[in-house]
Motif scaffolding. Sequence first.
Motif, short mmCIF file in Angstrom:
data_model
loop_
_atom_site.label_atom_id
_atom_site.label_comp_id
_atom_site.label_asym_id
_atom_site.label_seq_id
_atom_site.Cartn_x
_atom_site.Cartn_y
_atom_site.Cartn_z
N UNK A 250 31.55 45.37 44.58
CA UNK A 250 32.75 44.73 44.30
C UNK A 250 32.94 44.16 42.91
N UNK A 251 31.76 43.81 42.31
CA UNK A 251 31.66 43.40 40.90
C UNK A 251 32.24 44.56 39.99
N UNK A 252 31.87 45.83 40.57
CA UNK A 252 32.24 46.74 39.48
C UNK A 252 33.91 47.20 39.86
N UNK A 253 33.96 47.12 41.08
CA UNK A 253 35.70 47.58 41.79
C UNK A 253 36.60 46.76 41.33
N UNK A 254 36.51 45.41 41.13
CA UNK A 254 37.36 44.56 40.87
C UNK A 254 37.00 43.77 39.47
N UNK A 255 36.39 44.60 38.67
CA UNK A 255 35.94 44.19 37.56
C UNK A 255 37.42 44.13 36.57
N UNK A 256 37.69 43.00 35.79
CA UNK A 256 39.02 42.86 35.05
C UNK A 256 38.74 43.66 33.92
N UNK A 257 37.46 43.56 33.28
CA UNK A 257 37.42 44.01 31.76
C UNK A 257 36.81 45.63 31.88
N UNK A 258 36.36 45.93 30.70
CA UNK A 258 35.91 47.32 30.59
C UNK A 258 34.64 47.35 31.37
N UNK A 259 34.23 48.73 31.95
CA UNK A 259 33.13 49.02 32.57
C UNK A 259 31.68 49.19 31.54
N UNK A 260 30.47 48.80 31.56
CA UNK A 260 29.62 48.98 30.79
C UNK A 260 29.31 50.54 30.96
N UNK A 261 28.32 51.04 30.14
CA UNK A 261 27.67 52.35 30.16
C UNK A 261 27.20 52.57 31.46
N UNK A 262 26.28 51.69 31.78
CA UNK A 262 25.67 51.94 33.26
C UNK A 262 26.58 52.11 34.26
N UNK A 263 27.57 51.36 34.43
CA UNK A 263 28.49 51.26 35.49
C UNK A 263 29.57 52.88 35.40
N UNK A 264 29.80 52.86 34.13
CA UNK A 264 30.48 54.30 33.85
C UNK A 264 29.63 55.54 34.55
N UNK A 265 28.34 55.51 34.27
CA UNK A 265 27.48 56.47 34.55
C UNK A 265 27.11 56.71 36.15
N UNK A 266 27.02 55.55 36.65
CA UNK A 266 26.62 55.45 38.31
C UNK A 266 27.82 55.37 38.95
N UNK A 267 29.05 54.97 38.64
CA UNK A 267 30.14 54.92 39.41
C UNK A 267 31.20 55.49 38.93
N UNK A 268 31.23 56.80 38.89
CA UNK A 268 32.19 57.62 38.15
C UNK A 268 33.43 57.58 38.94
#
Length: 268
Positions: A250-268
């Motif tokens: 949920x924290x990634x799916x509904x995150x209002x700001x830019x994704x971190x490098x880790x989030x981009x790599x693990x949740x493409x």
Amino acid sequence: LNFGPYPCMSGDFGDSGRMLAYTIRNDKKIWNVCLYDTKSRTSEVLSAERPSLGDYRPTFSPDGKTIAYTCRKKVGKEYALSTNSDIYIYNIADKSVKNISEGIMGYDQNPVFSHDGKKIVWESMEHDGYESDKQRIMLYDFASETRTDLTENLDQTCTNYAWSEKDDQIYFISPFRGTREIFVYSFADMIESRDGTTGQHVKRTSLVVDLLAKYLKKNGVYSGELKSEDYALISLAAPLHDIGKIGVPDGVLNKPGELTEYERNNFP
């Protein structure tokens, strides 16, 4: 007296005891739904002199406060020819009865409460007197008092439905390509519960894809590559195009700001 099959017992509610709902046919050959109180050992007829379908099981809500049952309130020739039965909810405390399928002219039968008791589904046919009509899965929400045809966009008959443990899915059986397959409703609703904007998008996409598939079939587009049943598969598969979001936190799916490098790599 002739007792119908499938009596239904409520849960044990302490001092209130348990209740038994059952169907019975009297000497006038009229089926009635009855309620037996195991504590006071008294019986009550819920649908006196109102013909009821004795072959179908009445069912208690999870809290044991209401009973859902099927009843066809017709008499004489109309009772014999009509398939217009309805789903009734009986409140044990105040003895009130509500028809939640009013206006649906065909068979309505076999109600099943969700585990939390907030919703109920049943088999429903649209037209009166047509026993071979498409069998739909109808849902009623007690809070909003709204009714929804869950299988409106599925051109197949549906049976043997069951709620998932969390009440977020409904499993059912439907014939497909000469076999009986297990289907689930609905990934779209699961996605919507995770992301408030995506669910409606999934449903709209499904409707558009269904219209496109029907247009392609009608006009013989790709008739050499696709069989007739393949067009139906296209519509059935459409809701899955956003299914990957189910596995995103949920924290990634509904995150209002830019994704971190880790989030981009693990949740493409």
